[in-house]
Design a protein around this motif. Structure first.
Motif, PDB file in Angstrom:
ATOM      1  N   ARG A  27       0.889  -0.708   0.401  1.00  0.00           N
ATOM      2  CA  ARG A  27       0.173  -0.250  -0.195  1.00  0.00           C
ATOM      3  C   ARG A  27       1.107   1.110   0.008  1.00  0.00           C
ATOM      4  O   ARG A  27       0.538   2.395  -0.321  1.00  0.00           O
ATOM      5  CB  ARG A  27      -1.106  -0.121   0.618  1.00  0.00           C
ATOM      6  CG  ARG A  27      -1.863  -0.882   0.611  1.00  0.00           C
ATOM      7  CD  ARG A  27      -3.040  -1.140   2.844  1.00  0.00           C
ATOM      8  NE  ARG A  27      -3.478  -1.792   2.557  1.00  0.00           N
ATOM      9  CZ  ARG A  27      -5.035  -2.154   3.063  1.00  0.00           C
ATOM     10  NH1 ARG A  27      -5.068  -1.428   3.515  1.00  0.00           N
ATOM     11  NH2 ARG A  27      -5.650  -3.171   3.652  1.00  0.00           N
ATOM     12  N   ALA A  28       1.956   1.096   0.625  1.00  0.00           N
ATOM     13  CA  ALA A  28       2.686   2.392   0.425  1.00  0.00           C
ATOM     14  C   ALA A  28       3.843   2.415  -0.339  1.00  0.00           C
ATOM     15  O   ALA A  28       4.186   3.423  -1.053  1.00  0.00           O
ATOM     16  CB  ALA A  28       3.066   2.970   2.085  1.00  0.00           C
ATOM     17  N   VAL A  29       4.807   0.982   0.232  1.00  0.00           N
ATOM     18  CA  VAL A  29       6.474   1.512  -0.847  1.00  0.00           C
ATOM     19  C   VAL A  29       5.669   1.315  -1.799  1.00  0.00           C
ATOM     20  O   VAL A  29       6.791   1.746  -2.660  1.00  0.00           O
ATOM     21  CB  VAL A  29       7.019   0.767  -0.100  1.00  0.00           C
ATOM     22  CG1 VAL A  29       8.688   0.710  -1.356  1.00  0.00           C
ATOM     23  CG2 VAL A  29       7.212   0.511   1.823  1.00  0.00           C
ATOM     24  N   ILE A  30       5.518   0.680  -2.478  1.00  0.00           N
ATOM     25  CA  ILE A  30       4.599   0.721  -3.707  1.00  0.00           C
ATOM     26  C   ILE A  30       3.905   1.309  -4.303  1.00  0.00           C
ATOM     27  O   ILE A  30       3.806   1.414  -5.306  1.00  0.00           O
ATOM     28  CB  ILE A  30       4.578  -1.165  -4.574  1.00  0.00           C
ATOM     29  CG1 ILE A  30       6.208  -2.038  -3.894  1.00  0.00           C
ATOM     30  CG2 ILE A  30       4.149  -1.493  -5.711  1.00  0.00           C
ATOM     31  CD1 ILE A  30       5.599  -3.835  -4.025  1.00  0.00           C
ATOM     32  N   GLY A  31       2.762   0.835  -3.800  1.00  0.00           N
ATOM     33  CA  GLY A  31       1.243   1.573  -3.901  1.00  0.00           C
ATOM     34  C   GLY A  31       1.660   3.149  -4.212  1.00  0.00           C
ATOM     35  O   GLY A  31       0.963   3.522  -5.101  1.00  0.00           O
ATOM     36  N   LEU A  32       2.040   3.890  -3.084  1.00  0.00           N
ATOM     37  CA  LEU A  32       2.624   5.495  -3.696  1.00  0.00           C
ATOM     38  C   LEU A  32       3.883   6.073  -4.235  1.00  0.00           C
ATOM     39  O   LEU A  32       4.256   7.030  -4.733  1.00  0.00           O
ATOM     40  CB  LEU A  32       3.226   5.594  -2.130  1.00  0.00           C
ATOM     41  CG  LEU A  32       1.447   6.221  -1.309  1.00  0.00           C
ATOM     42  CD1 LEU A  32       1.542   6.224   0.118  1.00  0.00           C
ATOM     43  CD2 LEU A  32       0.206   7.024  -1.999  1.00  0.00           C
ATOM     44  N   ASN A  33       4.876   4.362  -4.609  1.00  0.00           N
ATOM     45  CA  ASN A  33       5.349   4.492  -5.231  1.00  0.00           C
ATOM     46  C   ASN A  33       6.568   5.344  -4.751  1.00  0.00           C
ATOM     47  O   ASN A  33       7.678   6.145  -5.068  1.00  0.00           O
ATOM     48  CB  ASN A  33       5.728   5.190  -6.768  1.00  0.00           C
ATOM     49  CG  ASN A  33       7.070   5.097  -7.970  1.00  0.00           C
ATOM     50  OD1 ASN A  33       7.346   3.976  -7.251  1.00  0.00           O
ATOM     51  ND2 ASN A  33       6.607   5.391  -8.184  1.00  0.00           N
ATOM     52  N   LEU A  34       6.592   4.854  -3.040  1.00  0.00           N
ATOM     53  CA  LEU A  34       7.803   5.687  -2.312  1.00  0.00           C
ATOM     54  C   LEU A  34       9.792   5.091  -2.751  1.00  0.00           C
ATOM     55  O   LEU A  34       9.952   5.576  -2.142  1.00  0.00           O
ATOM     56  CB  LEU A  34       7.563   5.900  -0.640  1.00  0.00           C
ATOM     57  CG  LEU A  34       6.078   5.818  -0.200  1.00  0.00           C
ATOM     58  CD1 LEU A  34       6.066   5.675   0.669  1.00  0.00           C
ATOM     59  CD2 LEU A  34       6.207   7.529  -0.876  1.00  0.00           C
ATOM     60  N   ILE A 173       8.160  13.697  -0.719  1.00  0.00           N
ATOM     61  CA  ILE A 173       7.245  14.836  -0.050  1.00  0.00           C
ATOM     62  C   ILE A 173       5.789  15.337  -0.453  1.00  0.00           C
ATOM     63  O   ILE A 173       5.042  14.930   0.391  1.00  0.00           O
ATOM     64  CB  ILE A 173       8.540  15.422   0.003  1.00  0.00           C
ATOM     65  CG1 ILE A 173       9.456  15.129   1.109  1.00  0.00           C
ATOM     66  CG2 ILE A 173       7.700  17.282   1.165  1.00  0.00           C
ATOM     67  CD1 ILE A 173      10.765  16.008   2.107  1.00  0.00           C
ATOM     68  N   GLU A 174       6.555  15.288  -1.881  1.00  0.00           N
ATOM     69  CA  GLU A 174       5.542  16.303  -2.357  1.00  0.00           C
ATOM     70  C   GLU A 174       3.888  14.885  -2.516  1.00  0.00           C
ATOM     71  O   GLU A 174       2.647  15.548  -2.524  1.00  0.00           O
ATOM     72  CB  GLU A 174       5.644  16.619  -3.986  1.00  0.00           C
ATOM     73  CG  GLU A 174       6.303  17.004  -3.945  1.00  0.00           C
ATOM     74  CD  GLU A 174       7.220  17.685  -5.027  1.00  0.00           C
ATOM     75  OE1 GLU A 174       6.444  17.246  -6.142  1.00  0.00           O
ATOM     76  OE2 GLU A 174       7.525  18.576  -6.071  1.00  0.00           O
ATOM     77  N   THR A 175       4.714  13.661  -2.931  1.00  0.00           N
ATOM     78  CA  THR A 175       3.080  13.105  -3.032  1.00  0.00           C
ATOM     79  C   THR A 175       2.491  12.394  -1.086  1.00  0.00           C
ATOM     80  O   THR A 175       1.192  12.983  -0.989  1.00  0.00           O
ATOM     81  CB  THR A 175       3.869  11.087  -3.110  1.00  0.00           C
ATOM     82  OG1 THR A 175       3.851  11.017  -4.556  1.00  0.00           O
ATOM     83  CG2 THR A 175       2.824  10.247  -2.708  1.00  0.00           C
ATOM     84  N   LEU A 176       3.029  12.847  -0.268  1.00  0.00           N
ATOM     85  CA  LEU A 176       2.576  12.687   1.020  1.00  0.00           C
ATOM     86  C   LEU A 176       2.251  14.503   1.644  1.00  0.00           C
ATOM     87  O   LEU A 176       1.053  14.024   2.011  1.00  0.00           O
ATOM     88  CB  LEU A 176       3.840  12.685   2.184  1.00  0.00           C
ATOM     89  CG  LEU A 176       4.473  10.743   1.776  1.00  0.00           C
ATOM     90  CD1 LEU A 176       5.584  10.500   2.511  1.00  0.00           C
ATOM     91  CD2 LEU A 176       3.095   9.801   2.617  1.00  0.00           C
ATOM     92  N   GLN A 177       3.011  15.347   1.289  1.00  0.00           N
ATOM     93  CA  GLN A 177       2.138  16.719   1.555  1.00  0.00           C
ATOM     94  C   GLN A 177       0.623  16.170   0.595  1.00  0.00           C
ATOM     95  O   GLN A 177      -0.732  16.922   1.344  1.00  0.00           O
ATOM     96  CB  GLN A 177       2.844  17.491   1.099  1.00  0.00           C
ATOM     97  CG  GLN A 177       3.671  17.608   1.827  1.00  0.00           C
ATOM     98  CD  GLN A 177       4.951  18.703   1.322  1.00  0.00           C
ATOM     99  OE1 GLN A 177       5.354  19.149   0.703  1.00  0.00           O
ATOM    100  NE2 GLN A 177       5.771  19.434   2.981  1.00  0.00           N
ATOM    101  N   THR A 178       0.435  16.374  -0.544  1.00  0.00           N
ATOM    102  CA  THR A 178      -0.614  16.191  -1.024  1.00  0.00           C
ATOM    103  C   THR A 178      -1.799  14.539  -0.670  1.00  0.00           C
ATOM    104  O   THR A 178      -2.864  15.254  -0.860  1.00  0.00           O
ATOM    105  CB  THR A 178      -0.608  15.502  -2.772  1.00  0.00           C
ATOM    106  OG1 THR A 178      -0.086  16.635  -3.483  1.00  0.00           O
ATOM    107  CG2 THR A 178      -2.059  15.420  -4.089  1.00  0.00           C
TER     108      THR A 178
END
Length: 195
Positions: A27-34, A173-178
């Motif tokens: 969900r996070a590492v791959i899902g958000l492409n972190l 940072i941009e992904t998480l702030q959005t």
């Protein structure tokens, strides 16, 4: 997608820990492409997940050394990276952060410097000079403290494949702030039964 390592005495609690880590990866590492490097080893079943029940730093260091040696001896095609999940120790992020010096020293003692590096994740991870409630900290937050053992060669290949690897941090940072805290918390609402 990841290889759970059954250890002596592994029980339902360990399976629950492994499930939560796999959920975080998906969900996070791959899902958000972190981490754009994560998808290939996960999909290729080349990620080893190990739960440590160390209750003190010395025992965790023993588990870490065993996993460092195991990763160094393994074929890249079989195991590219290892996540050592710390189940019973280092609830405090600063104590966990202090342990990283011992992890780096272990790499040197085992003569794996330049071959393996350790990345860290923690439920309360906080970047230097950031507020505790800064959602950008979530790029390094995991359900449990995790020592991620990475082959340097894998990191180098992944970095070469990207146009600008320095952009990863800024993009995260941009992904998480959005996404914001509401969006981050919503990633886990399915697990907790909230919707």
């Amino acid at each position: 997608m990841t290889r759970e390592v059954p250890l002596p005495g592994q029980d339902e609690a360990d399976r629950a820990i492994l499930h939560r880590i796999q959920e975080w990866i998906e969900r996070a590492v791959i899902g958000l492409n972190l981490c754009p490097f994560a998808r290939a080893p996960v999909r290729g079943n080349r990620v080893r997940l190990v739960v440590s029940h160390a209750r003190d730093a010395d025992s965790l260091l023993d588990d870490l050394c065993a996993e460092l040696q195991s990763l160094a001896a393994a074929d890249d095609d079989e195991c590219e990276t290892t996540l050592l999940i710390v189940a019973d120790l280092f609830a405090d992020f600063l104590d966990f952060n202090d342990f990283l010096d011992q992890a780096d020293a272990a790499i040197e003692v085992l003569k794996l410097d330049g071959m393996i590096q350790v990345a860290s994740f923690h439920p309360d991870y906080r970047f230097a000079d950031s507020a505790d409630d800064d959602v950008a900290n979530c790029s390094n937050r995991a359900p449990f403290p995790v020592l991620h053992l990475l082959r340097e060669s894998s990191v180098e290949r992944a970095v070469e494949a990207l146009a600008d690897s320095e952009d990863i941090y800024r993009r995260n940072i941009e992904t998480l702030q959005t996404l914001g805290w509401d969006g981050w918390n919503a990633l886990w609402s399915e697990r907790t039964g909230k919707r």
